[in-house]
Every structure is written in C-alpha cells, then in structure tokens.
Design an enzyme around this catalytic site. Structure first.
Site, PDB file in Angstrom:
ATOM      1  N   LYS A 293      -9.275 -14.427   6.990  1.00  7.62           N
ATOM      2  CA  LYS A 293     -10.427 -15.199   7.492  1.00  7.62           C
ATOM      3  C   LYS A 293     -11.747 -14.468   7.344  1.00  7.62           C
ATOM      4  O   LYS A 293     -12.779 -15.080   7.077  1.00  7.62           O
ATOM      5  CB  LYS A 293     -10.206 -15.625   8.950  1.00  7.62           C
TER       6      LYS A 293
ATOM      7  N   LYS B  56     -13.221 -17.885  11.862  1.00  8.04           N
ATOM      8  CA  LYS B  56     -12.567 -19.189  11.712  1.00  8.04           C
ATOM      9  C   LYS B  56     -13.578 -20.326  11.905  1.00  8.04           C
ATOM     10  O   LYS B  56     -13.572 -21.319  11.175  1.00  8.04           O
ATOM     11  CB  LYS B  56     -11.413 -19.300  12.719  1.00  8.04           C
TER      12      LYS B  56
ATOM     13  N   ASP C 166     -12.777 -12.613  15.310  1.00 12.67           N
ATOM     14  CA  ASP C 166     -11.762 -13.396  14.593  1.00 12.67           C
ATOM     15  C   ASP C 166     -12.028 -14.905  14.762  1.00 12.67           C
ATOM     16  O   ASP C 166     -12.040 -15.655  13.786  1.00 12.67           O
ATOM     17  CB  ASP C 166     -10.382 -13.003  15.154  1.00 12.67           C
TER      18      ASP C 166
ATOM     19  N   GLY D 121      -3.724 -20.744  12.528  1.00 17.76           N
ATOM     20  CA  GLY D 121      -2.295 -20.625  12.197  1.00 17.76           C
ATOM     21  C   GLY D 121      -1.697 -21.907  11.658  1.00 17.76           C
ATOM     22  O   GLY D 121      -2.031 -22.369  10.571  1.00 17.76           O
TER      23      GLY D 121
ATOM     24  N   LYS E 176       0.841  -1.210   0.000  1.00 24.38           N
ATOM     25  CA  LYS E 176       0.000   0.000   0.000  1.00 24.38           C
ATOM     26  C   LYS E 176       0.868   1.249   0.000  1.00 24.38           C
ATOM     27  O   LYS E 176       0.600   2.214  -0.675  1.00 24.38           O
ATOM     28  CB  LYS E 176      -0.893  -0.034   1.251  1.00 24.38           C
TER      29      LYS E 176
ATOM     30  N   VAL F  25      -7.072 -20.195   9.413  1.00 23.35           N
ATOM     31  CA  VAL F  25      -7.720 -20.842  10.565  1.00 23.35           C
ATOM     32  C   VAL F  25      -6.693 -21.517  11.467  1.00 23.35           C
ATOM     33  O   VAL F  25      -6.027 -22.468  11.057  1.00 23.35           O
ATOM     34  CB  VAL F  25      -8.775 -21.877  10.092  1.00 23.35           C
TER      35      VAL F  25
HETATM   36  N1  HSE Z   1      -5.190 -12.249  15.432  1.00 18.11           N
HETATM   37  C1  HSE Z   1      -5.178 -13.630  15.128  1.00 18.11           C
HETATM   38  C2  HSE Z   1      -5.010 -14.409  16.425  1.00 18.11           C
HETATM   39  C3  HSE Z   1      -4.055 -13.927  14.187  1.00 18.11           C
HETATM   40  O1  HSE Z   1      -4.641 -13.796  17.423  1.00 18.11           O
HETATM   41  O2  HSE Z   1      -5.289 -15.602  16.449  1.00 18.11           O
HETATM   42  C4  HSE Z   1      -4.069 -15.311  13.620  1.00 18.11           C
HETATM   43  O3  HSE Z   1      -5.234 -15.572  12.890  1.00 18.11           O
END
Ligand code: HSE
Length: 425
Positions: free
Chosen positions: A96, A196, A192, A125, A38, A123
């Site tokens: 995600k 997932k 978040d 990591g 960006k 999903v």
């Molecule tokens: N912010 C997310 C977490 C990053 O803390 O799990 C990984 O998806």
C-alpha cells in the site's frame, strides 16, 4: 483456462497465505514457478529449487506470466513493478505504501506499457473494495467513504475495550498473529490506514492525493482516562479513515474517533475492517471483512491473479471521466484533546472551544479545529497529548468559550499544580 505461471517476490505472511490459498483453490489454474527471497539461508518448508535471491531469475524469465510483489520495502517494490511492466509482464502487489506514494506514476506506466497493476490486497485485506468502486460505482458520484482500514489497530482497540488488555500486550498479540506491519508504528500512528485511504481517493473520487497531504493521527497516545471517558458515555474508540465530498471539494483524514453504539462501525471488532460508503443514488452501503492476516490477504492477491487471467485492468473511470475535484484540508473538525499539562497544547490553533474539563488526573478540551492545523503539529506529536475526533452529536456544547479566558483558567490550574508539587516536596 491457461495455466498461469507466477513469479513471486517475498514469502512472508501474505506470500505464504497466497501459496496456501492457491493450493487449496479448486477453481484456479496456476502455479508459483519461482520465489525471490532476501535471505537464501533461512529454512523453508518448500523445495530449495523454488527459491532464488536474484530478481532477474524471475523478472526476465520468459515462461513467467505474472509478477506478484509481496515485499516490505516500498522502494524495492517500485523497482520490481517498474521493471516488470516495462518487460511486458502484469503485476499484482499488496504494497500500500508503494502504491499510494506512486499511484499517478503507476497509472501512467500502465497506460504506456498496456500492462496491468492490480492491488486489491493492499486495501482492507479481503474486502473487494477497489473492484467494487471501479466496476459497480464507476459512474455513480460518491459523497463519502469511511471506515476501519487497519486490522491491527482494530484488534488492539477491541482487546483494550472488551478484555481490558493493556496496549503493549494487545500490540504484541497483533504482531504475533501476523496482522501488524514489520514496523508497527505504521499501524498505530495511522500511516497504513492513510496509504489505503489515499489509494481509495483515486478509485472513489478520481483524485490522486499524495499521503503527505493527508492528516494521520494514531492510537498510541491513548490514556486510561480517555478510555474511561469513552466507556462512561457508552462510546468506543476506533481508528477511522474518512473521505468526504462537500460542495465538490474532497476532504480526507485518519484519526481515532469516538463511535456511538448506533454507528455500524461500533460492532466491527478484532482484525475485521469495514468500509461504509454513501453514493448519490445508492445511499448508504456497508462492507465488512477481515482486513489483515495471511489467508484473507493471500486470497485477495489470488483473486487479482485470477482477474489477470481474463485480462482485467483498472480503468480509473473516475480519474479519467470526472472533472478533477480539488482536495482540501480547509474544514473544521470537532475534536477532544486530552493533556497532562495545559501549557503543552496550543489553544490558539482552535477556532472555538465548546467544552473543557480540568482535574489533576484528566484534563481535556473539546473544540473545533481546522484539518490543516493537524498536519505536522508539534504539540500533537507530544505523547502527553491525545486527540480523538467527536462523532457528530457525542458532546453537548457549552457555547464557544473565549480562548483568553480559558488560558487564564489554565494558568490558575497550573499555579495549583505547582503549589501541590511544593507541598509534596
Ligand atoms: N498491518 C495491516 C493491518 C495489514 O493491520 O491492517 C493489512 O494491510
């Protein structure tokens, strides 16, 4: 093996993790040809000629085989993925929100274009849960999938419980370590984890459930009294994402939960994630791995790029082969609700109340509430109130108390509080 040419969008925490894992990998034939960023004026460690701020330099470059999308903005990400697929390029993404909100569309687009979108890094990591669900569990009906899907909140809760760190400091650390989202409310309010969970519903049960239909409650309103209550009872509090199939309906939600010491999730700490699943034939399984951070997530993205090199695609076996299971929010949960003022919670939302405790510095009720009562409730967004799901059997029951008699008690308490205020003026 073909030398894969990668066009990368975004060079933040995960993008840099991908660069590092790719360069340290001994068994991967590929390279990052161009990176779209960006801000072209930001100082970078890599040669300037690698970077561009023009999407078309990557999307329409014939020599690029694979598009890797690792930017924050879900709308811009969807635009990139759509253009790439329509332009005959497969995509790897870790976004995600974008995947969860558009999964039905992305499945159709993959079908139309014959190209693939892989998103293991979106999903949990480094836990290879999507491919495990797709490949190993493609034919086995699952009963439950449940776990810690967000590294930041698990890190924060670990620091609060084990090191007595306060919430703000723990959140700052999670941000400094690159675990938290750019907008950390997505982590701490459970969005978040919900994105997932929504993605896993497709791979575990074959259903697309838009995130707006799934309840998400966060950890940002936890009180000291809630922590003391948990400690006294030998419990921990974890942010848990959970989906369950009961009598061929699927229920799913994200809430903080009290976790007993004999539960596998009790010992999952810091940025680690865990997924427990229960299958009809395999019974219980547990997967543990780092759920956030530059290298673990970069490695998940690299694994997807590598999978594309042998034409791997998700087949969405459960989505195509199972009868469509209905999703429902019509089930009761047993919850603990703490509050400052009893008038700020709506007791009529409870089916029944089994336990209550009122004092000047810690008041709570424990009762059964329907999941759909937790969607967009005003009294729940009041930061004076906090809600935690009770792990089965963490609480004895007093029998169901009548809501009217409870209200009468609350009125008495309120009068006492008012009297105390008058005396202290
Ligand atoms: N912010 C997310 C977490 C990053 O803390 O799990 C990984 O998806």
């Amino acid at each position: 093996m073909k030398n894969i040419k990668i066009g990368l969008f975004g060079f933040g925490c995960v993008g840099q993790g991908l660069y590092e894992t790719l360069n340290s990998s001994k068994n991967f034939a590929g390279e990052i040809s161009r990176i779209c960023i960006k801000n072209p004026n930001k100082a970078r460690k890599l040669p300037a000629k690698l970077f561009t701020d023009k999407k078309k330099d990557i999307l329409f470059d014939e020599s690029i085989d694979v598009i890797v999308e690792l930017i924050d903005d879900a709308d811009a990400a969807l635009d990139i993925v759509t253009t790439a697929l329509k332009n005959n390029k497969s995509v790897v993404t870790a976004n995600k929100k974008m995947v969860a909100e558009n999964l039905e569309y992305l499945v159709e687009l993959q079908e139309q274009t014959g190209k693939a979108v892989l998103y293991e890094g979106a999903v949990c990591g480094s836990i290879p849960i999507i491919r495990t669900l797709e490949e190993y569990f493609g034919h086995e009906p699952l009963n439950q999938i449940k776990g810690i899907f967000n590294g930041s909140t698990n890190y924060i809760l670990t620091k609060i419980f084990d090191e007595n760190l306060n919430y703000k400091k723990a959140l700052t650390q999670a941000q400094e370590l690159g675990f938290a989202e750019t907008d950390p409310t997505l982590d701490v309010k459970g969005f978040d984890a919900k994105y997932k969970l929504s993605i896993l519903l497709t791979h575990a049960f074959g259903i697309h459930v838009p995130p707006t239909q799934i309840v998400n409650l966060g950890i940002d309103d936890l009180k000291v009294a809630d922590l003391e209550y948990a400690r006294e009872k030998g419990l921990k509090i974890k942010l848990i994402a959970q989906a369950q199939r009961i009598e061929d309906k699927v229920y799913a939600f994200v809430t903080p939960q009290f976790i007993k010491p004999d539960n596998n999730l009790h010992s999952i700490n810091n940025e680690f994630n865990a997924v427990t699943l229960n299958g009809e034939f395999c019974d219980d399984q547990l997967f543990i791995g780092k759920g956030a951070g530059s290298l673990p997530t970069g490695a998940a993205v690299l694994s997807d790029i590598s999978a594309l090199s042998y034409e791997y695609k998700y087949e969405y076996k459960k989505h195509y082969n199972l009868g469509k299971l209905p999703f429902s929010n019509e089930s009761l949960l047993k919850v603990y609700v703490s509050f400052d003022s009893p008038k700020e919670i709506d007791l009529s939302d409870f089916e029944s109340i089994q336990h209550k405790y009122f004092s000047f510095d810690h008041s709570y009720v424990i009762g059964n509430i329907c999941i759909n009562k937790l969607l967009n409730k005003k009294w729940l967004s009041n930061s004076n109130n906090n809600i935690i799901l009770c792990d089965n059997g963490t609480e004895g029951t007093l029998g169901n108390l009548c809501v009217d008699s409870l209200n009468a008690e609350i009125d008495e308490l309120k009068k006492g509080q008012e009297l105390l205020q008058k005396i202290s003026v």
